[in-house]
Design an enzyme around this catalytic site. Structure first.
Site, PDB file in Angstrom:
ATOM      1  N   THR A 129       0.851  -1.194   0.000  1.00  0.00           N
ATOM      2  CA  THR A 129       0.000   0.000   0.000  1.00  0.00           C
ATOM      3  C   THR A 129       0.881   1.236   0.000  1.00  0.00           C
ATOM      4  O   THR A 129       1.830   1.325   0.784  1.00  0.00           O
ATOM      5  CB  THR A 129      -0.966   0.048   1.199  1.00  0.00           C
ATOM      6  OG1 THR A 129      -1.530   1.377   1.269  1.00  0.00           O
ATOM      7  CG2 THR A 129      -0.307  -0.247   2.535  1.00  0.00           C
ATOM      8  N   ASP A 131       0.024   4.015   1.036  1.00  0.00           N
ATOM      9  CA  ASP A 131      -0.366   4.914   2.134  1.00  0.00           C
ATOM     10  C   ASP A 131       0.535   4.821   3.366  1.00  0.00           C
ATOM     11  O   ASP A 131       0.511   5.707   4.218  1.00  0.00           O
ATOM     12  CB  ASP A 131      -1.811   4.628   2.575  1.00  0.00           C
ATOM     13  CG  ASP A 131      -2.796   4.747   1.428  1.00  0.00           C
ATOM     14  OD1 ASP A 131      -2.474   5.458   0.459  1.00  0.00           O
ATOM     15  OD2 ASP A 131      -3.876   4.140   1.513  1.00  0.00           O
ATOM     16  N   ASP A 133       0.053   3.056   5.876  1.00  0.00           N
ATOM     17  CA  ASP A 133      -0.835   3.165   7.046  1.00  0.00           C
ATOM     18  C   ASP A 133      -0.996   1.857   7.819  1.00  0.00           C
ATOM     19  O   ASP A 133      -2.023   1.631   8.456  1.00  0.00           O
ATOM     20  CB  ASP A 133      -2.209   3.717   6.619  1.00  0.00           C
ATOM     21  CG  ASP A 133      -2.888   2.843   5.573  1.00  0.00           C
ATOM     22  OD1 ASP A 133      -2.248   1.903   5.070  1.00  0.00           O
ATOM     23  OD2 ASP A 133      -4.058   3.114   5.255  1.00  0.00           O
ATOM     24  N   ARG A 166       4.666  31.909  -8.860  1.00  0.00           N
ATOM     25  CA  ARG A 166       3.384  31.378  -8.384  1.00  0.00           C
ATOM     26  C   ARG A 166       3.578  30.434  -7.200  1.00  0.00           C
ATOM     27  O   ARG A 166       4.695  30.028  -6.881  1.00  0.00           O
ATOM     28  CB  ARG A 166       2.726  30.548  -9.488  1.00  0.00           C
ATOM     29  CG  ARG A 166       2.047  31.348 -10.542  1.00  0.00           C
ATOM     30  CD  ARG A 166       1.470  30.394 -11.565  1.00  0.00           C
ATOM     31  NE  ARG A 166       0.811  31.122 -12.627  1.00  0.00           N
ATOM     32  CZ  ARG A 166       0.598  30.643 -13.831  1.00  0.00           C
ATOM     33  NH1 ARG A 166       0.999  29.425 -14.146  1.00  0.00           N
ATOM     34  NH2 ARG A 166      -0.026  31.360 -14.738  1.00  0.00           N
ATOM     35  N   MET A 173      -2.139  11.542  -2.386  1.00  0.00           N
ATOM     36  CA  MET A 173      -2.859  10.383  -1.827  1.00  0.00           C
ATOM     37  C   MET A 173      -2.272   9.945  -0.491  1.00  0.00           C
ATOM     38  O   MET A 173      -1.195  10.378  -0.098  1.00  0.00           O
ATOM     39  CB  MET A 173      -2.809   9.219  -2.806  1.00  0.00           C
ATOM     40  CG  MET A 173      -3.927   9.233  -3.804  1.00  0.00           C
ATOM     41  SD  MET A 173      -4.026   7.623  -4.621  1.00  0.00           S
ATOM     42  CE  MET A 173      -5.552   7.831  -5.516  1.00  0.00           C
ATOM     43  N   ARG A 249      -1.958  27.824  -8.129  1.00  0.00           N
ATOM     44  CA  ARG A 249      -2.570  26.753  -8.929  1.00  0.00           C
ATOM     45  C   ARG A 249      -2.718  25.505  -8.059  1.00  0.00           C
ATOM     46  O   ARG A 249      -2.050  25.370  -7.036  1.00  0.00           O
ATOM     47  CB  ARG A 249      -1.683  26.412 -10.136  1.00  0.00           C
ATOM     48  CG  ARG A 249      -1.565  27.546 -11.128  1.00  0.00           C
ATOM     49  CD  ARG A 249      -2.845  27.695 -11.928  1.00  0.00           C
ATOM     50  NE  ARG A 249      -2.699  28.646 -13.020  1.00  0.00           N
ATOM     51  CZ  ARG A 249      -3.022  29.929 -12.975  1.00  0.00           C
ATOM     52  NH1 ARG A 249      -3.499  30.450 -11.852  1.00  0.00           N
ATOM     53  NH2 ARG A 249      -2.871  30.699 -14.032  1.00  0.00           N
ATOM     54  N   HIS A 255      -4.006   8.934  -8.714  1.00  0.00           N
ATOM     55  CA  HIS A 255      -3.549   7.558  -8.983  1.00  0.00           C
ATOM     56  C   HIS A 255      -2.234   7.488  -9.743  1.00  0.00           C
ATOM     57  O   HIS A 255      -1.629   6.413  -9.788  1.00  0.00           O
ATOM     58  CB  HIS A 255      -4.629   6.791  -9.755  1.00  0.00           C
ATOM     59  CG  HIS A 255      -5.892   6.597  -8.962  1.00  0.00           C
ATOM     60  ND1 HIS A 255      -6.821   7.598  -8.813  1.00  0.00           N
ATOM     61  CD2 HIS A 255      -6.350   5.532  -8.254  1.00  0.00           C
ATOM     62  CE1 HIS A 255      -7.822   7.147  -8.057  1.00  0.00           C
ATOM     63  NE2 HIS A 255      -7.560   5.914  -7.702  1.00  0.00           N
ATOM     64  N   ARG A 258       0.398   5.906  -7.922  1.00  0.00           N
ATOM     65  CA  ARG A 258       0.210   4.513  -7.511  1.00  0.00           C
ATOM     66  C   ARG A 258       0.791   3.547  -8.544  1.00  0.00           C
ATOM     67  O   ARG A 258       0.856   2.343  -8.311  1.00  0.00           O
ATOM     68  CB  ARG A 258      -1.278   4.234  -7.293  1.00  0.00           C
ATOM     69  CG  ARG A 258      -1.515   3.503  -5.997  1.00  0.00           C
ATOM     70  CD  ARG A 258      -2.954   3.519  -5.610  1.00  0.00           C
ATOM     71  NE  ARG A 258      -3.764   2.673  -6.463  1.00  0.00           N
ATOM     72  CZ  ARG A 258      -5.088   2.550  -6.314  1.00  0.00           C
ATOM     73  NH1 ARG A 258      -5.714   3.221  -5.358  1.00  0.00           N
ATOM     74  NH2 ARG A 258      -5.776   1.777  -7.099  1.00  0.00           N
TER      75      ARG A 258
HETATM   76  O1  F6P Z   1      -5.063   2.897  -0.450  1.00  0.00           O
HETATM   77  C1  F6P Z   1      -4.472   3.351  -1.612  1.00  0.00           C
HETATM   78  C2  F6P Z   1      -5.241   4.497  -2.194  1.00  0.00           C
HETATM   79  O2  F6P Z   1      -4.609   4.898  -3.401  1.00  0.00           O
HETATM   80  C3  F6P Z   1      -5.431   5.701  -1.284  1.00  0.00           C
HETATM   81  O3  F6P Z   1      -4.284   6.503  -1.225  1.00  0.00           O
HETATM   82  C4  F6P Z   1      -6.609   6.361  -1.915  1.00  0.00           C
HETATM   83  O4  F6P Z   1      -7.312   7.107  -0.944  1.00  0.00           O
HETATM   84  C5  F6P Z   1      -7.440   5.203  -2.413  1.00  0.00           C
HETATM   85  O5  F6P Z   1      -6.553   4.096  -2.499  1.00  0.00           O
HETATM   86  C6  F6P Z   1      -8.075   5.399  -3.757  1.00  0.00           C
HETATM   87  O6  F6P Z   1      -8.875   4.314  -4.011  1.00  0.00           O
HETATM   88  P1  F6P Z   1      -9.432   3.915  -5.446  1.00  0.00           P
HETATM   89  O7  F6P Z   1      -8.331   3.218  -6.170  1.00  0.00           O
HETATM   90  O8  F6P Z   1     -10.549   3.001  -5.140  1.00  0.00           O
HETATM   91  O9  F6P Z   1      -9.822   5.170  -6.139  1.00  0.00           O
END
Ligand code: F6P
Length: 355
Positions: A129, A131, A133, A166, A173, A249, A255, A258
């Site tokens: 993940t 995150d 977390d 700016r 995320m 801005r 994503h 990710r």
């Molecule tokens: O848990 C990973 C994550 O990318 C988070 O950072 C984000 O809040 C969530 O998943 C987004 O989820 P989805 O892919 O369902 O839009």
């Protein structure tokens, strides 16, 4: 002992993360070397429910370490949370002689792994993940790559901000966790970083921006964690303009961070974690998540990890702490303090350095 296992299944579940493929590779190779067959479960827990299974060989996973995403695909599966869904998943395991599973993902994935473990299918979790977390683990697979992706984008934004005098607000995320925001905020030289873990002082931000502008500073970066909500980050753009007069801005990489090629940190964490998961599964260990604690790869009981998360987020339910020893409770409290102190320290450094 090690001959008990005929076959290990691997699945990736929840939001994907760079480095998941490295776990798949390491589990596959480590298990095959120990004489255990490996199958991939396609599309997370729903693949287990719907019997989407494919054999994996070392050749299948050769070269996937540099690929982002997950070669086994992923999803968030509500049916698996039901007893009926769970029983279908168990039937698939029996049909294919799957004796144990390595489940890669976040807290939802580990809850599923516990549900299967207590119903007789041994499971081990590996973090995957962006995150970061999972409170029991100092870092999670995917986090480092996501941070580096934010850094690349933030540096590019700095160039154009400097050209146009700016400010750019970047919302990153992390779900309800501010790790990506706070680390990248420091590294980007952001004048402000807003995360939900620490109260954010807007007045101080405006003051520092006004002072810096008066001193000749042209460009500003402000990083906001997505957990604060779109209204907060988008609203902040307007407030900065109103209170400082600095054209501002907004960008939400979302994503984009990710995906991408996993960094060395993520690859090696993933490869070591997958290897450890196989070693432990074949020794009869289950219902644990492989964590990184003080640079060591260690198994932590999933129940401990999940309750620790709740303690850290102040979301403990009645009876949650029952069954833990005093030593475990003290350890949980120490880890929560460690995490809280981390945010306080990071804030201090950011405010001291990024002026
Ligand atoms: O848990 C990973 C994550 O990318 C988070 O950072 C984000 O809040 C969530 O998943 C987004 O989820 P989805 O892919 O369902 O839009």
């Amino acid at each position: 002992m090690e001959t008990k296992f005929r076959k290990i299944g691997i699945l990736t579940s929840g939001g994907d993360a760079p480095g998941m493929n490295c776990v798949i590779k390491s589990v596959t190779c480590a298990a095959i070397d120990k004489g255990v067959e490996v199958v991939g479960i396609i599309g997370g827990y729903s693949g287990l429910i719907n019997d989407k299974i494919r054999p994996l060989t070392k050749n299948d996973v050769a070269g996937i370490v540099s690929h982002g995403g997950t070669f086994l695909y992923s999803d968030r599966c509500d049916e698996f949370k039901t007893e009926a869904g769970m029983q279908k998943a168990i039937a698939t395991c029996k049909k294919h002689n799957i004796d144990g599973i390595v489940a890669i993902g976040g807290d939802g994935t580990f809850r599923g792994a516990t549900d299967l473990s207590i119903r007789g299918i041994p499971c081990i979790g590996v973090t995957g993940t962006i995150d970061n977390d999972i409170t029991a683990s100092d870092i999670t697979v995917g986090y480092d790559t996501a941070m580096n992706s934010v850094l690349t984008m933030g540096d590019a934004l700095r160039d154009t901000c400097e050209s146009h005098a700016r400010c750019n607000v970047i919302e990153v995320m992390g779900r309800n966790a501010g790790y990506i925001a706070i680390e990248t905020g420091l590294a980007l030289g952001a004048i402000g970083v807003a995360v939900q873990e620490i109260p954010f002082d807007k007045e101080s931000l405006f003051k520092r921006m006004n002072e810096a502008r008066a001193d000749g500073r042209r460009s500003f970066i402000v990083v906001v964690a997505e957990g604060l909500g779109a209204a907060f980050s988008e609203g902040l753009v307007k407030e900065i303009e109103e209170r400082t007069g600095i054209e501002t801005r907004f960008v939400r990489p979302a994503h984009i961070v990710r995906g991408g090629i996993p960094t060395l940190v993520d690859r090696n964490l993933a490869l070591k974690s997958g290897y450890k998961a196989v070693e432990l599964l074949l020794k009869g260990v289950s219902d644990v998540v492989i964590c990184s604690r003080h640079d060591q790869i260690v198994p932590i009981e999933i129940k401990f990890a999940l309750i620790l998360d709740r303690m850290y987020k102040n979301k403990l339910k009645e009876d949650d702490l029952e069954g833990f020893t005093d030593k475990q409770l003290a350890e949980m409290k120490a880890i929560c303090k460690e995490r809280h102190d981390y945010f306080v320290d990071m804030y201090e450094v950011i405010n001291g350095v990024n002026r």
